[in-house]
Design an enzyme around this catalytic site. Structure first.
Site, short mmCIF file in Angstrom:
data_model
loop_
_atom_site.label_atom_id
_atom_site.label_comp_id
_atom_site.label_asym_id
_atom_site.label_seq_id
_atom_site.Cartn_x
_atom_site.Cartn_y
_atom_site.Cartn_z
N GLY A 297 1.04 -1.19 -0.07
CA GLY A 297 -0.11 -0.10 -0.07
C GLY A 297 1.09 1.28 -0.20
O GLY A 297 2.00 1.09 0.40
N GLN B 150 2.97 10.06 1.46
CA GLN B 150 4.11 9.42 1.28
C GLN B 150 4.89 9.57 -0.06
O GLN B 150 6.12 9.36 -0.27
CB GLN B 150 3.93 7.94 1.29
CG GLN B 150 3.36 7.53 2.81
CD GLN B 150 3.29 5.81 2.67
OE1 GLN B 150 2.55 5.50 2.38
NE2 GLN B 150 4.54 5.13 3.27
N CYS C 59 6.33 0.06 7.43
CA CYS C 59 5.80 1.23 6.61
C CYS C 59 6.87 1.71 5.61
O CYS C 59 7.90 1.64 5.96
CB CYS C 59 5.24 2.42 7.47
SG CYS C 59 4.66 3.76 6.55
N LEU C 60 6.43 1.80 4.21
CA LEU C 60 7.87 2.31 3.46
C LEU C 60 8.45 3.66 3.66
O LEU C 60 9.46 3.93 3.55
CB LEU C 60 7.19 2.34 2.10
CG LEU C 60 6.73 1.20 1.32
CD1 LEU C 60 6.22 1.42 -0.17
CD2 LEU C 60 7.94 0.32 1.37
N HIS D 112 -4.43 0.89 7.86
CA HIS D 112 -2.88 1.52 7.88
C HIS D 112 -2.72 2.62 6.79
O HIS D 112 -2.01 3.59 7.08
CB HIS D 112 -1.82 0.35 7.59
CG HIS D 112 -0.50 0.84 7.38
ND1 HIS D 112 0.58 0.60 8.37
CD2 HIS D 112 0.20 1.83 6.30
CE1 HIS D 112 1.73 1.06 8.20
NE2 HIS D 112 1.44 1.89 6.88
N GLU D 113 -3.29 2.54 5.59
CA GLU D 113 -3.01 3.28 4.64
C GLU D 113 -4.20 4.63 4.70
O GLU D 113 -3.86 5.66 4.84
CB GLU D 113 -3.42 2.96 3.41
CG GLU D 113 -2.52 2.13 2.61
CD GLU D 113 -1.12 2.17 2.74
OE1 GLU D 113 -0.63 3.43 2.60
OE2 GLU D 113 -0.32 1.23 3.21
N HIS E 273 -2.52 7.19 7.02
CA HIS E 273 -1.75 7.97 6.55
C HIS E 273 -2.56 9.27 6.05
O HIS E 273 -2.00 10.34 6.37
CB HIS E 273 -1.03 7.50 5.23
CG HIS E 273 0.18 6.52 5.55
ND1 HIS E 273 1.35 7.01 5.90
CD2 HIS E 273 0.30 5.30 5.34
CE1 HIS E 273 2.19 6.05 6.22
NE2 HIS E 273 1.66 4.93 5.88
NI NI Z 1 2.88 3.08 5.71
#
Ligand code: NI
Length: 193
Positions: free
Chosen positions: A45, A50, A101-102, A143-144, A147
């Protein structure tokens, strides 16, 4: 085009995303770039903050989880764009899952979340859907969704665990911890949004 992923510590990750309309500039390109960036970084995701944009947009492709979810074929090939999403309801028992998380490379922590969500969103054609998800899909969406609300999974861990990773988080912000994909660190010049 692969975009740099914004690293932990950048204020854009803390902004509440704003709704967008179908005339958002170069939206199809942005969506396709977000998928490309996500695949390149082996993520499941990616949310617009991000890549430096505080807007209510995230993309998900949960297929890497298929192997672990053989008993749940309905979740195969789950690839979706979520625009202007709003979680209407969270229910069910809380369960823990190790999240990453990226924007926070090399950190994984158990996060507890409710198991079922009801969400309203628009797809890339701005068609509105209201759907219910559970299991790993609910987890990825939550999770997304966090963000686009300016929240990160590390906010949800215990203060003791947080203390143990503070130095690592600082090293990410400073660009000392660098993953194999391209990142943008807060000290560097920021993307305009
Ligand atoms: Ni993340």
């Amino acid at each position: 085009m692969i975009l740099p992923v914004i690293a932990f510590g950048d204020p854009v990750l803390r902004k509440v995303g704003v709704d967008i309309s179908s005339d958002y500039p170069q939206l199809p390109t942005l969506i396709s770039d977000m998928f490309e960036t996500m695949y390149h970084a082996h993520g499941v995701g990616l949310a617009a903050p991000q890549v430096g944009l505080a807007i209510r947009l995230f993309v998900i492709d949960a297929s890497p989880f298929d192997e672990d979810e053989e008993d749940k074929p309905k979740q195969l090939n789950f690839k979706k764009v979520f625009i202007n999403a709003e979680i209407l309801e969270e229910s069910g028992a809380e369960w823990s899952f190790s999240e990453g998380c990226l924007s926070i490379p090399e950190v994984r922590e158990e996060v507890s979340r409710k198991s079922v969500i009801k969400i309203r969103y628009q797809d890339e054609n701005f068609k509105t859907f209201e759907e219910t998800y559970d299991g790993i899909l609910a987890r990825i969406i939550q999770h997304e969704y966090d963000h686009i609300e300016g929240k990160l999974f590390v906010d949800k861990i215990s203060p003791i665990k947080k203390r143990l990773i503070v130095k690592k988080l600082d090293a990410i912000t400073k660009g000392i911890i660098r993953p194999e994909y391209k990142m943008k660190y807060p000290a560097q010049k920021k993307r305009k949004n």
